[in-house]
Motif scaffolding. Sequence first.
Motif, PDB file in Angstrom:
ATOM      1  N   ASN A 128      10.220   4.770  -9.525  1.00 43.36           N
ATOM      2  CA  ASN A 128      10.132   3.463  -9.116  1.00 43.36           C
ATOM      3  C   ASN A 128      11.548   2.808  -8.242  1.00 43.36           C
ATOM      4  N   ASP A 129      12.673   3.269  -8.957  1.00 42.90           N
ATOM      5  CA  ASP A 129      13.876   2.885  -8.127  1.00 42.90           C
ATOM      6  C   ASP A 129      14.239   3.467  -6.907  1.00 42.90           C
ATOM      7  N   GLU A 149      12.656  15.775   2.754  1.00 45.61           N
ATOM      8  CA  GLU A 149      13.429  16.996   3.411  1.00 45.61           C
ATOM      9  C   GLU A 149      13.486  18.028   2.557  1.00 45.61           C
ATOM     10  N   PRO A 150      13.752  17.817   1.293  1.00 46.88           N
ATOM     11  CA  PRO A 150      13.691  19.018   0.392  1.00 46.88           C
ATOM     12  C   PRO A 150      12.172  19.911   0.473  1.00 46.88           C
ATOM     13  N   ARG A 151      11.232  19.286   0.652  1.00 48.87           N
ATOM     14  CA  ARG A 151      10.028  19.964   0.703  1.00 48.87           C
ATOM     15  C   ARG A 151       9.670  20.309   2.170  1.00 48.87           C
ATOM     16  N   GLY A 152      10.525  19.713   3.259  1.00 50.88           N
ATOM     17  CA  GLY A 152      10.201  20.036   4.574  1.00 50.88           C
ATOM     18  C   GLY A 152       9.026  19.526   5.108  1.00 50.88           C
ATOM     19  N   LYS A 153       8.818  18.336   4.764  1.00 54.69           N
ATOM     20  CA  LYS A 153       7.620  17.737   5.351  1.00 54.69           C
ATOM     21  C   LYS A 153       7.660  16.177   5.395  1.00 54.69           C
ATOM     22  N   ALA A 154       6.709  15.474   6.172  1.00 51.80           N
ATOM     23  CA  ALA A 154       6.654  14.225   6.291  1.00 51.80           C
ATOM     24  C   ALA A 154       5.454  13.594   5.425  1.00 51.80           C
ATOM     25  N   VAL A 155       5.958  12.498   4.654  1.00 56.00           N
ATOM     26  CA  VAL A 155       5.158  11.861   3.711  1.00 56.00           C
ATOM     27  C   VAL A 155       4.277  10.735   4.466  1.00 56.00           C
ATOM     28  N   ILE A 156       3.246  10.558   4.583  1.00 56.44           N
ATOM     29  CA  ILE A 156       2.500   9.201   5.277  1.00 56.44           C
ATOM     30  C   ILE A 156       2.192   8.272   4.412  1.00 56.44           C
ATOM     31  N   ALA A 157       3.034   7.445   4.090  1.00 58.26           N
ATOM     32  CA  ALA A 157       3.012   6.503   2.983  1.00 58.26           C
ATOM     33  C   ALA A 157       1.946   5.486   3.339  1.00 58.26           C
ATOM     34  N   ASP A 158       1.522   4.791   4.637  1.00 60.88           N
ATOM     35  CA  ASP A 158       0.685   4.200   4.978  1.00 60.88           C
ATOM     36  C   ASP A 158       0.114   4.698   6.524  1.00 60.88           C
ATOM     37  N   GLY A 159      -1.135   4.688   6.667  1.00 60.10           N
ATOM     38  CA  GLY A 159      -1.584   4.740   7.909  1.00 60.10           C
ATOM     39  C   GLY A 159      -2.319   6.247   8.324  1.00 60.10           C
ATOM     40  N   TYR A 160      -2.787   6.865   7.133  1.00 63.34           N
ATOM     41  CA  TYR A 160      -3.183   8.145   7.367  1.00 63.34           C
ATOM     42  C   TYR A 160      -4.731   8.203   7.860  1.00 63.34           C
ATOM     43  N   HIS A 161      -5.365   7.122   7.416  1.00 64.96           N
ATOM     44  CA  HIS A 161      -6.791   6.864   8.297  1.00 64.96           C
ATOM     45  C   HIS A 161      -6.541   6.500   9.717  1.00 64.96           C
ATOM     46  N   ARG A 162      -5.548   5.641  10.022  1.00 61.68           N
ATOM     47  CA  ARG A 162      -5.366   5.152  11.443  1.00 61.68           C
ATOM     48  C   ARG A 162      -4.981   6.498  12.508  1.00 61.68           C
ATOM     49  N   LEU A 163      -4.005   7.238  11.621  1.00 61.83           N
ATOM     50  CA  LEU A 163      -3.486   8.568  12.337  1.00 61.83           C
ATOM     51  C   LEU A 163      -4.959   9.444  12.505  1.00 61.83           C
ATOM     52  N   CYS A 164      -6.010   9.779  11.753  1.00 59.78           N
ATOM     53  CA  CYS A 164      -6.923  10.475  11.720  1.00 59.78           C
ATOM     54  C   CYS A 164      -8.014   9.984  13.007  1.00 59.78           C
ATOM     55  N   ALA A 165      -7.899   8.710  12.821  1.00 61.51           N
ATOM     56  CA  ALA A 165      -9.014   8.119  13.877  1.00 61.51           C
ATOM     57  C   ALA A 165      -8.235   8.256  15.382  1.00 61.51           C
ATOM     58  N   ILE A 166      -7.036   8.099  15.314  1.00 61.08           N
ATOM     59  CA  ILE A 166      -6.541   8.168  16.683  1.00 61.08           C
ATOM     60  C   ILE A 166      -6.347   9.698  17.347  1.00 61.08           C
ATOM     61  N   TYR A 167      -6.078  10.564  16.050  1.00 64.33           N
ATOM     62  CA  TYR A 167      -6.446  12.032  16.562  1.00 64.33           C
ATOM     63  C   TYR A 167      -7.651  12.428  17.121  1.00 64.33           C
ATOM     64  N   ALA A 225       0.760  -1.198   0.067  1.00 65.07           N
ATOM     65  CA  ALA A 225       0.022  -0.067  -0.075  1.00 65.07           C
ATOM     66  C   ALA A 225       0.898   1.128   0.042  1.00 65.07           C
ATOM     67  N   ALA A 226       1.891   1.471   0.851  1.00 64.25           N
ATOM     68  CA  ALA A 226       2.808   2.351   0.662  1.00 64.25           C
ATOM     69  C   ALA A 226       3.462   2.575  -0.422  1.00 64.25           C
ATOM     70  N   GLU A 227       3.966   1.510  -0.979  1.00 65.12           N
ATOM     71  CA  GLU A 227       4.788   1.418  -2.465  1.00 65.12           C
ATOM     72  C   GLU A 227       3.680   2.001  -3.363  1.00 65.12           C
ATOM     73  N   SER A 228       2.413   1.677  -3.390  1.00 60.73           N
ATOM     74  CA  SER A 228       1.668   2.273  -4.528  1.00 60.73           C
ATOM     75  C   SER A 228       1.557   3.634  -4.291  1.00 60.73           C
TER      76      SER A 228
END
Length: 125
Positions: free
Chosen positions: A33-34, A94-112, A22-25
């Motif tokens: 891809n590399d 780091e170039p964009r100064g942010k964290a990319v949530i590769a998997d788990g966004y919905h879990r994070l929202c539910a916990i929040y 899921a994160a890879e997608s």
Amino acid sequence: MAKSDVKEIKWLPDVEEHDYPAAESYLSLLYNNDRVADMITSLRSAAIVQFKAKDIFRASQLPLAGVSNLHVDKDRKKIQKGISLSPLLIVRDEPRGKAVIADGYHRLCAIYEFDEDAWIRCKII
């Protein structure tokens, strides 16, 4: 069970195997891809760490998904039932100064919704 009845968020000891594809997608939409292959390899071997929910949201620069979101609702019910969640997979952009949530966004929202100060288990590279 009311939100206040939740004493703690329960976590699996490691990321569920299906979270990596899921994160890879998702990452394949953002990076070549590399680079994605290298990221997934690094995420698999990364240690589990913790950050507060509110800090992950700030670093990701993402909005909180609404309470009517079906995936958030599914994870909210898991939390209420005491079912352990899979740690998040996060990539530092780091170039964009942010964290990319590769998997788990919905879990994070539910916990929040339960506790913005909750400690979120994750792997981050």
